[in-house]
Design a protein around this motif. Structure first.
Motif, short mmCIF file in Angstrom:
data_model
loop_
_atom_site.label_atom_id
_atom_site.label_comp_id
_atom_site.label_asym_id
_atom_site.label_seq_id
_atom_site.Cartn_x
_atom_site.Cartn_y
_atom_site.Cartn_z
N TRP A 52 0.92 -1.11 -0.18
CA TRP A 52 -0.11 0.07 -0.16
C TRP A 52 0.94 1.39 -0.01
O TRP A 52 2.00 1.14 0.39
CB TRP A 52 -0.88 -0.07 1.30
CG TRP A 52 -2.03 -0.96 0.99
CD1 TRP A 52 -3.13 -1.14 0.75
CD2 TRP A 52 -1.97 -2.19 1.92
NE1 TRP A 52 -3.96 -2.08 1.15
CE2 TRP A 52 -3.03 -2.80 1.77
CE3 TRP A 52 -0.87 -2.94 2.54
CZ2 TRP A 52 -3.33 -4.39 2.09
CZ3 TRP A 52 -0.98 -4.24 2.76
CH2 TRP A 52 -2.19 -4.98 2.84
N THR A 53 0.28 2.44 -0.63
CA THR A 53 1.28 3.52 -0.72
C THR A 53 1.00 4.48 0.79
O THR A 53 1.81 5.10 0.88
CB THR A 53 0.90 4.48 -1.84
OG1 THR A 53 -0.67 4.76 -1.43
CG2 THR A 53 0.92 3.81 -3.16
N SER A 58 -3.40 1.91 4.25
CA SER A 58 -3.92 2.78 3.68
C SER A 58 -3.57 3.20 2.30
O SER A 58 -2.45 2.79 1.69
CB SER A 58 -4.12 3.95 4.45
OG SER A 58 -2.84 4.50 4.69
N GLY A 59 -4.17 4.01 1.53
CA GLY A 59 -3.82 4.46 0.25
C GLY A 59 -3.91 3.47 -0.94
O GLY A 59 -4.93 2.53 -0.78
N THR A 60 -3.35 3.66 -1.91
CA THR A 60 -3.50 2.90 -3.13
C THR A 60 -3.01 1.36 -2.82
O THR A 60 -2.00 1.44 -2.17
CB THR A 60 -2.64 3.35 -4.43
OG1 THR A 60 -3.09 4.54 -4.64
CG2 THR A 60 -2.55 2.42 -5.60
N GLN A 61 -3.77 0.37 -3.13
CA GLN A 61 -3.45 -1.17 -2.79
C GLN A 61 -2.98 -1.72 -4.01
O GLN A 61 -3.50 -1.46 -5.22
CB GLN A 61 -4.66 -1.77 -2.39
CG GLN A 61 -4.14 -3.32 -2.10
CD GLN A 61 -5.46 -4.01 -1.90
OE1 GLN A 61 -6.13 -4.64 -2.78
NE2 GLN A 61 -5.78 -4.33 -0.35
N CYS A 62 -1.89 -2.39 -4.01
CA CYS A 62 -1.34 -3.22 -5.10
C CYS A 62 -1.26 -4.51 -4.51
O CYS A 62 -0.87 -4.96 -3.30
CB CYS A 62 0.05 -2.83 -5.55
SG CYS A 62 0.11 -1.07 -6.16
N THR A 73 2.56 0.94 -9.96
CA THR A 73 1.97 2.39 -9.21
C THR A 73 2.55 2.22 -7.62
O THR A 73 2.73 3.20 -7.04
CB THR A 73 0.61 2.31 -9.16
OG1 THR A 73 -0.16 1.22 -8.52
CG2 THR A 73 -0.13 2.87 -10.48
N CYS A 74 2.78 1.16 -7.24
CA CYS A 74 3.50 1.06 -5.84
C CYS A 74 4.86 1.10 -5.81
O CYS A 74 5.59 0.99 -4.88
CB CYS A 74 3.03 -0.54 -5.12
SG CYS A 74 1.14 -0.13 -4.58
#
Length: 148
Positions: A52-53, A58-62, A73-74
């Motif tokens: 996660w970012t 939390s944030g964007t999950q990969c 993106t991560c």
């Protein structure tokens, strides 16, 4: 009389369990262990490795089911990670500093998680370049491994 007492005790136990679920579990706040891995996750294994970012998932999950040469993106943006791989065989994860599993790495055991990489407790500790650097915002790829 005995039946009433058993019923009362049973209801008290059920109420206590219900209260524990309502308040949540303290496992997400578990501190890292000496090797940088937090206690085993309470989240069920699903075969994926997550990043996660943001901290604390939390944030964007990969997420990835297999090895990844580039976290997309991560990449160089992860601040928390978790290994939900299935036990047996290749169930540990080597997180790499560079793309295509290059540079230094840090291994996360099966069921392990890093909730706050911004603290810089977890550092790349095998290989180079990147050895000794914080994993936070610095990881690019990973490989499933048979051991750490």
């Amino acid at each position: 009389m005995q039946r009433k007492r058993i019923t009362t005790l049973l209801l008290a136990a059920i109420s206590t369990i219900g209260l524990m679920f309502a308040l949540g579990t303290p496992a997400m706040a578990a501190p890292p262990s000496a090797d940088g891995n937090s206690d085993v996750s309470i989240t069920a294994a699903d075969g994926y490795f997550y990043a996660w970012t943001g901290t604390y998932r939390s944030g964007t999950q990969c997420r990835w089911l297999n090895n990844s040469d580039d976290w997309g993106t991560c990449r160089n943006a992860a601040s928390s990670a978790e290994n939900r791989g299935y036990v047996g065989g290749f169930d540990d994860v080597r997180v790499y500093w560079g793309t295509s599993a290059s540079g230094a790495y840090k291994c996360m055991g099966n069921g392990g998680y890093w909730l706050d990489l911004t603290l810089c407790v977890e550092k790349f500790d095998v290989g180079s370049p990147g050895n000794g650097q914080c994993i936070n915002d610095n990881a690019s790829s990973h490989r499933w491994a048979s051991s750490c």
